[in-house]
Write an enzyme that holds these catalytic residues in place. Structure first.
Site, mmCIF file in Angstrom:
data_model
loop_
_atom_site.group_PDB
_atom_site.id
_atom_site.type_symbol
_atom_site.label_atom_id
_atom_site.label_comp_id
_atom_site.label_asym_id
_atom_site.label_seq_id
_atom_site.Cartn_x
_atom_site.Cartn_y
_atom_site.Cartn_z
ATOM 1 N N LYS A 1 0.504 -1.409 0.784
ATOM 2 C CA LYS A 1 -0.034 0.295 -0.058
ATOM 3 C C LYS A 1 0.934 1.289 -0.114
ATOM 4 O O LYS A 1 0.221 2.035 -0.586
ATOM 5 C CB LYS A 1 -1.352 -0.375 1.444
ATOM 6 C CG LYS A 1 -2.045 -1.158 1.360
ATOM 7 C CD LYS A 1 -2.760 -1.541 0.069
ATOM 8 C CE LYS A 1 -3.584 -2.044 0.269
ATOM 9 N NZ LYS A 1 -3.284 -4.051 0.417
HETATM 10 C C1 LIG Z 1 -4.444 -4.745 0.788
HETATM 11 C C2 LIG Z 1 -3.164 -6.164 0.370
HETATM 12 C C3 LIG Z 1 -3.715 -7.143 -0.724
HETATM 13 C C4 LIG Z 1 -5.184 -7.371 -1.263
HETATM 14 O O1 LIG Z 1 -4.845 -6.343 -2.291
HETATM 15 P P1 LIG Z 1 -6.013 -5.669 -2.875
HETATM 16 O O2 LIG Z 1 -5.457 -5.004 -4.151
HETATM 17 O O3 LIG Z 1 -6.815 -5.428 -1.894
HETATM 18 O O4 LIG Z 1 -6.481 -6.499 -3.523
HETATM 19 C C5 LIG Z 1 -3.243 -7.976 -0.368
HETATM 20 N N1 LIG Z 1 -1.782 -8.238 0.421
HETATM 21 C C6 LIG Z 1 -1.521 -7.390 0.849
HETATM 22 C C7 LIG Z 1 -0.577 -7.769 2.163
HETATM 23 C C8 LIG Z 1 -2.596 -5.870 1.436
HETATM 24 O O5 LIG Z 1 -2.054 -5.651 2.490
#
Ligand SMILES: *Cc1c(COP(=O)(O)O)cnc(C)c1O
Length: 499
Positions: A112
């Protein structure tokens, strides 16, 4: 480049307006009027300079109302020594023709950060550009990682406040502590009794609440979103798939001019959607492999074209993927039905009213041509972490391990052994309990809490605890608000001083 709503309402808007609003006024999601093509030679030349150069070019192709100088400031601030490596997102080769695109070198140790270190600066520039003087209130629903990344990205940014709602008991202990110890005078964290879908639906409800909006407007405030419904989250995510291609070629994983596959551990469908866009823009990708945990609503959808959220949500060891309603799927649907907003509206209202919808034959065929879906159960996930560590001495977090398991299934079932880039979405140190259990056998450490296990894992593997997680158990807890899903509006009013 103008942005339109997936549900067809409103006039096309500039990217600054789309980013500032987060959600389109008709409840749809903003998408670009078309997908720009990126020449591979040009992308490689930019990437050869550095990540920032590549990012600047791709951002510019989507955000044409921003000047090159404005975007340069954004990428310089977003991708600097807040990451623990100048490569920003290194590709780690393993064997089995797998390259791990490590997206966890930022300040909160999950992917993120790649978007949320950029979004605040984009939003600030967007607000200035539109001549708006409102204080921007960022609402976030998080399944664990977005919350901390948004708090870190927006903390003490003048003219903004950020309110994060996370599912109480629905995130790892370390994820929770990362959020509740957040510093910054403009940060607020609220635990919601219920799961992520409840928190996400609650936030969408706040966006749609006319009374609340009016009250805020009077106080000179306006909502925006840091969730991946915001277009400003997705563009920065497209960048790293081009980067992975460049690095993969440089390191000999991807032979020149050959197609490769991308595996993405998926929850809200934002990260894999960015990979899909990269493919449409010219990246030589064969298949997008969507990896789910036990909450395999997307696996079923890809296999059948029938989306059905009417099922129990499980709490798993990959909590950031514990989601039944994947918001960004709406953007993919829009493409699958040739950008027909009426069809998208139909699916979304069926989802709302009945909890399910069925794609038509043509859209379903397109879906299956581009995507392959698979999932990993809890024990398979643990076994995969253990296996990869034993074979290669490489630590996977549970989300990434789901990706590896599904990648191996894909190859076995299809016989397609093209090289893959696997999105490594979080540091293994964020999920110490499962990782310790997998590589050491948890029996011996059952009495230790997740924080003590940071030391155990580091001691055993010889890998350093990421700076962001070191000493986290000693930090003072600053946020203790808690509410029912129904109470989210009142909590927001209180935080904003509206009641
Ligand atoms: C947010 C997240 C996901 C999922 O990603 P999306 O974009 O919501 O599909 C997978 N793994 C981790 C560690 C995340 O923080």
């Amino acid at each position: 480049m103008k942005y339109i709503s997936t549900r067809g309402g409103g006039e096309p808007v500039a990217s600054a307006v789309a980013i500032k609003a987060g959600l389109a006024p008709d409840g749809g999601l903003f998408v670009p009027g078309f997908l720009p093509e990126i020449g591979l030679a040009e992308a490689a030349a930019a990437a050869a300079r550095d990540y920032q150069e590549l990012a600047g070019g791709i951002l510019q192709s989507f955000l044409s109302d921003f000047s090159a100088a404005e975007l340069e400031v954004v990428v310089e601030k977003a991708y600097g020594d807040n990451f623990d490596t100048p490569e920003i997102a290194p590709v780690h080769l393993l064997g089995e023709k797998m390259g791990f695109l490590e997206l966890w070198h930022g300040p909160t140790c999950a992917f993120k950060d790649l978007a949320l270190q950029a979004l605040p600066h984009l939003l600030k520039a967007a607000v200035a550009k539109t001549g708006d003087r409102s204080e921007i209130i960022i609402l976030v629903a998080t399944s664990g990682d977005t919350g901390k990344a948004a708090l870190e990205g927006f903390r003490d940014l003048p003219g903004t406040r950020v309110i994060v709602f996370f599912p109480d008991q629905g995130v790892s202990r370390i994820q929770e502590r990362q959020m509740t110890t957040q510093e910054g005078a403009n940060t607020f964290v609220v635990a919601v009794e219920g799961d992520f879908d409840k928190a996400q639906a609650g936030v969408k409800g706040l966006f749609a609440d006319g009374e609340l909006r009016t009250a805020m407007h009077r106080q000179g405030m306006a909502f925006s979103s840091a969730n991946s419904i915001n277009w400003g989250r997705l563009v920065p995510q497209i960048v790293y798939y081009f980067w992975a291609w460049f690095k993969g070629r440089q390191e000999g994983l991807l032979p020149k001019d050959e197609e490769f596959n991308i595996v993405v551990p998926t929850g809200n469908f934002g990260n894999i959607l960015a990979a899909y866009y990269a493919k449409q823009m010219g990246l030589p990708v064969h298949r997008l492999i969507c990896a789910s945990n036990k909450n395999k609503v997307l696996t079923d959808f890809i296999n059948t074209g029938f989306y059905d959220r009417r099922r129990q949500l499980y709490r798993t060891i990959s909590p950031s993927m514990d989601i039944l309603v994947s918001s960004n799927l709406e953007r993919l649907l829009f493409e699958l039905v040739d950008r027909d907003p009426a069809a998208v509206k139909g699916f979304m209202s069926q989802l709302q009213e009945k909890g399910c919808y069925q794609l038509g034959a043509q859209a379903c065929a397109r879906l299956q041509e581009e995507f392959w879906g698979g999932y990993a159960g809890e024990e398979e996930t643990i076994a995969t972490i253990g296996d990869v560590y034993q074979k290669y001495g490489y630590l996977l977090d549970p989300h990434t391990a789901v990706g590896v398991k599904v990648c191996r299934d894909y190859r076995r079932e299809t016989g397609d052994h093209r090289p893959v880039i696997i999105a490594a979405t979080a540091s293994p140190f964020k999920f110490t309990r499962s990782v310790v259990q997998a590589v050491m056998g948890e029996e011996n450490y059952r009495d230790k809490d997740d924080f003590a296990l940071l030391e155990v894992l580091s001691g055993f593997t010889g890998e350093e605890i990421p700076a962001a997680l070191r000493g986290i158990q000693e930090k003072p807890v600053r946020h203790r608000l808690k509410t029912s899903p129904e109470g989210m509006k009142e909590a927001t009013r209180q935080v904003l001083g509206l009641s």
